[in-house]
Enzyme design. Structure first.
Site, PDB file in Angstrom:
ATOM      1  N   GLY A  19       0.689  -1.459   0.185  1.00 35.40           N
ATOM      2  CA  GLY A  19      -0.170   0.199  -0.355  1.00 35.40           C
ATOM      3  C   GLY A  19       0.690   1.542  -0.015  1.00 35.40           C
ATOM      4  N   LYS A  65       8.145  15.962  -3.259  1.00 38.63           N
ATOM      5  CA  LYS A  65       8.240  16.120  -1.709  1.00 38.63           C
ATOM      6  C   LYS A  65       9.614  17.961  -1.482  1.00 38.63           C
ATOM      7  CE  LYS A  65       6.314  12.136  -0.463  1.00 38.63           C
ATOM      8  NZ  LYS A  65       6.842  10.847  -0.956  1.00 38.63           N
ATOM      9  N   ASP A  81       7.108  11.660  -6.990  1.00 37.83           N
ATOM     10  CA  ASP A  81       6.924  12.251  -5.458  1.00 37.83           C
ATOM     11  C   ASP A  81       8.091  12.482  -4.778  1.00 37.83           C
ATOM     12  OD1 ASP A  81       4.926  10.902  -3.509  1.00 37.83           O
ATOM     13  OD2 ASP A  81       6.737  10.338  -3.044  1.00 37.83           O
TER      14      ASP A  81
HETATM   15  N1  HSE Z   1       4.069   6.801  -2.769  1.00 32.37           N
HETATM   16  C1  HSE Z   1       4.678   7.908  -1.736  1.00 32.37           C
HETATM   17  C2  HSE Z   1       5.914   6.198  -1.184  1.00 32.37           C
HETATM   18  C3  HSE Z   1       3.507   8.125  -0.765  1.00 32.37           C
HETATM   19  O1  HSE Z   1       6.685   5.483  -1.471  1.00 32.37           O
HETATM   20  O2  HSE Z   1       6.469   7.235  -0.064  1.00 32.37           O
HETATM   21  C4  HSE Z   1       3.931   8.466   0.262  1.00 32.37           C
HETATM   22  O3  HSE Z   1       4.364  10.353  -0.266  1.00 32.37           O
END
Ligand code: HSE
Length: 339
Positions: A205, A223, A219
């Protein structure tokens, strides 16, 4: 304090669970007893102006019979709740969209127009419009908190804002994506092939709905953009980040690095105004050498030197950051009332 929760995925649902489980502790420690007047998902909402029973909402969602819940209103949207209901704080936990920031961006702007405070775990709006959102909050004297957006449960923004006052932050380095760290760890220590490791991360998940956001480094770059804006005052956008994903990594490269005592890690870095996400050789003894789905952020400062935070960057632990932000807003509101 009346709360609207937009989004009932891991974070929204987890928050309801925590509010139910910690009801008496929150009251004892902070006299905090929030009323959730709306909990909204994509196909409708649970509504109660006197406050929902969070446990019953969670159990109806877990049992999939949520349409039978007495508070369920099919088709009711988060924007309707934000425009029409009487509430104090919006928790914005809808899925991240880094192209438009929507629907989270409109949710937050509309709530700010109505002079509400905000807690967001959704990165999209901050990546697209960090300055605009901060300006909108400032103009209206509202609080906008976003600890959960970077490093999940890990306190990064609160730590810098509250414990490093007077410091200049000179650089930030870290591992900001659990999925890629998991894949690299599995490839390094168990020689698991890339595709299988990715599948495992999806099953845990951790991966985004579209996992290319993880493995292409987008991603982590999002951040980094939030960190640059929030901590270093750099008005960076996603297009300012030099991004290399992990898709071209080979087992041979990982093996060669290990022979010399190094790990190949997917490192996000801000140094001398340059934002970069790339594959780096990291000493096995470095604080950045964290394994599995862990995240890590190392902050360099002028007075405190370097410090490192390691923790859970995604999943239900993220609720910890959202709850802390929510309590912070409650305490600030109480202080304001006492003045
Ligand atoms: N897909 C992201 C990760 C989730 O793997 O860190 C948290 O932002």
């Amino acid at each position: 304090m009346k709360v609207v929760i937009a989004g009932l995925g891991t974070v929204g649902r987890g928050l309801l669970k925590a509010l139910s489980k910690k009801k008496s502790e929150l009251w004892r420690a902070y006299e905090f007893s929030p009323k959730v007047v709306a909990a909204v998902k994509s196909d409708g909402a649970f509504l109660d102006e006197n406050g929902l029973d969070p446990a019953s909402v969670v159990s109806s969602l877990d049992g999939r019979g949520y349409e039978e819940h007495s508070a369920w209103v099919s088709g009711y949207t988060a924007l309707e709740a934000i425009r029409d209901l009487d509430f104090d704080v919006l928790v914005e936990a809808t899925p991240t969209n880094v192209e438009s920031g929507e629907p989270g961006l409109s949710h937050i702007l509309t709530a700010l127009e109505r002079e509400k405070d905000i807690v967001t775990s959704n990165k999209g709006p901050l990546v697209i419009a960090f300055e605009k959102l901060m300006e909108a909050a400032r103009e209206r004297g509202r609080i906008l908190r976003y600890e959960a957006t970077v490093g999940g449960a890990m306190p990064v923004f609160s730590l810098v804002e509250k414990c490093l006052r007077g410091n200049k932050i000179t650089a930030i380095k870290g591992i900001l994506n659990g999925t890629t760290n998991y894949i690299l760890t599995r490839m390094t220590y168990e020689r698991v092939p890339f595709d299988i490791a990715l599948k495992e991360a999806q099953e845990l998940g951790y991966a985004e709905a579209n996992p290319s956001f993880d493995i292409e480094g987008i991603d982590a770059a999002c951040k980094l953009v939030i960190l640059a804006n929030a901590i270093m005052g750099i008005r960076a956008k996603l297009s300012d980040v030099e991004i290399v994903g992990i898709t071209r990594i080979t087992p041979e490269a990982i093996e060669l690095a290990r022979e010399d005592g190094y790990l190949i890690k997917h490192v996000a870095q801000i140094e001398e105004g340059v934002l970069e996400v790339s594959l780096r050789l990291v000493d096995e003894k470095s604080p950045l050498a964290v394994g599995g789905t862990l995240n890590v952020v190392s902050v360099s400062t002028d007075l405190a030197g370097e410090f490192t935070v390691i923790g859970r960057g995604a999943g239900e632990e993220t609720v910890s950051a959202v709850l802390n932000d929510l309590i912070d807003i409650w305490l600030e509101r109480r202080r304001a009332l006492a003045r």
